[in-house]
Design a protein around this motif. Structure first.
Motif, short mmCIF file in Angstrom:
data_model
loop_
_atom_site.label_atom_id
_atom_site.label_comp_id
_atom_site.label_asym_id
_atom_site.label_seq_id
_atom_site.Cartn_x
_atom_site.Cartn_y
_atom_site.Cartn_z
N LEU A 6 -15.79 39.82 -38.85
CA LEU A 6 -16.68 40.24 -37.76
C LEU A 6 -16.10 41.48 -37.09
CD1 LEU A 6 -19.11 39.64 -35.80
CD2 LEU A 6 -17.47 38.34 -34.42
N THR A 7 -16.89 42.52 -36.97
CA THR A 7 -16.41 43.73 -36.33
C THR A 7 -17.54 44.43 -35.61
OG1 THR A 7 -14.96 45.65 -36.69
CG2 THR A 7 -16.76 45.34 -38.27
N GLY A 8 -17.18 45.49 -34.88
CA GLY A 8 -18.17 46.26 -34.14
C GLY A 8 -17.45 47.26 -33.26
N LYS A 14 -19.21 42.59 -29.51
CA LYS A 14 -18.62 41.71 -30.53
C LYS A 14 -18.05 40.42 -29.93
CE LYS A 14 -14.82 43.21 -32.25
NZ LYS A 14 -13.95 42.26 -31.50
N SER A 15 -17.45 40.53 -28.75
CA SER A 15 -16.85 39.35 -28.11
C SER A 15 -17.91 38.31 -27.78
CB SER A 15 -16.08 39.75 -26.85
OG SER A 15 -14.99 40.58 -27.16
N SER A 18 -18.93 36.63 -31.06
CA SER A 18 -17.93 35.67 -31.53
C SER A 18 -17.97 34.40 -30.68
CB SER A 18 -16.53 36.28 -31.52
OG SER A 18 -16.08 36.56 -30.22
N ASP A 111 -12.31 37.75 -36.23
CA ASP A 111 -12.69 38.80 -35.30
C ASP A 111 -11.67 39.93 -35.44
OD1 ASP A 111 -13.00 40.44 -33.06
OD2 ASP A 111 -13.69 38.80 -31.80
N VAL A 130 -21.53 43.98 -35.57
CA VAL A 130 -22.32 43.99 -34.33
C VAL A 130 -22.58 45.45 -33.99
CG1 VAL A 130 -22.45 43.26 -31.94
CG2 VAL A 130 -21.17 41.87 -33.60
#
Length: 208
Positions: A6-8, A14-15, A18, A111, A130
């Motif tokens: 998961l990235t952005g 992003k937080s 998640s 994450d 994201v």
């Protein structure tokens, strides 16, 4: 088990994504949190950092003085490489241990803020990005995090471009939306990820 990266970009949300994935049942492995843990007081990681950079990087409480260390390494690429050579293997080992401990049918979400920059996409079964427009990111950084516009733009420019992140995405979550719409989008992605996890588990069972 399904391994998800998961990235952005900074300010993309992003937080929050998640957090929602954990709420729906994901096992979260947070690279930033682990990076702090592996250099906590009393750890071999902190001892290695002090050996490399000297005791001046410690605060009065014996913990790592992150602003002071950051000022040293971000001004010198060679010193940053030294720090990364200490921290990254420790983060990788801890992440693998947490993943191994997860259930066979789990969706394990890693994450990883710098997933794109560090070329880590091949490590995961699925990459979720994201995404938000740069104008949205800038507004959130200034309005919600209290950054100056200049600082916010500099932080955004230091990361991979939006286009580079989207190139590696298997799934894109558009976060130019209110929270309730984001919640539904993440729910849909969660349903997709659990279906993929079941398929992976079934395929492994068949091979065995």
């Amino acid at each position: 088990m399904l391994s998800v990266g998961l990235t952005g970009g900074i300010g993309a949300g992003k937080s929050e994504v998640s957090r929602l994935l954990v709420e729906y049942g994901a096992v979260l492995i947070d690279a930033d949190r682990i990076a702090r843990e592996v250099v906590a007081p009393g750890t071999p990681g902190l001892a290695a950092v002090v050996e490399a950079f000297g005791p001046d990087v410690l605060g009065p409480d014996g913990g790592l003085d992150r602003p002071k260390l950051g000022a040293i390494v971000f001004a010198d690429p060679e010193k940053l490489a030294v720090l990364n050579s200490i921290v990254h293997p420790l983060v990788g080992a801890r992440s693998r241990a947490l993943e191994t401990a997860a259930a066979e049918d789990a969706v394990v979400v890693h994450d990883v803020p710098l997933l794109t920059e560090n070329g880590l996409a091949p490590l995961y079964d699925v990459v979720v990005v994201v995404d938000a427009a740069p104008e949205t990111q800038l507004d959130r950084l200034v309005r919600l995090r209290g950054m100056t516009e200049e600082d916010a733009r500099a932080r955004m420019a230091a990361q991979a471009t939006r286009e580079k992140r989207l190139e590696i995405a298997d799934i894109v979550i558009d976060n130019d939306v209110p929270l309730e719409r984001l919640r539904q989008r993440v729910r849909d992605v969660w349903d997709d990820l659990t279906r993929r996890a079941r398929r992976v588990s079934e395929q492994r069972s068949t091979r065995e």
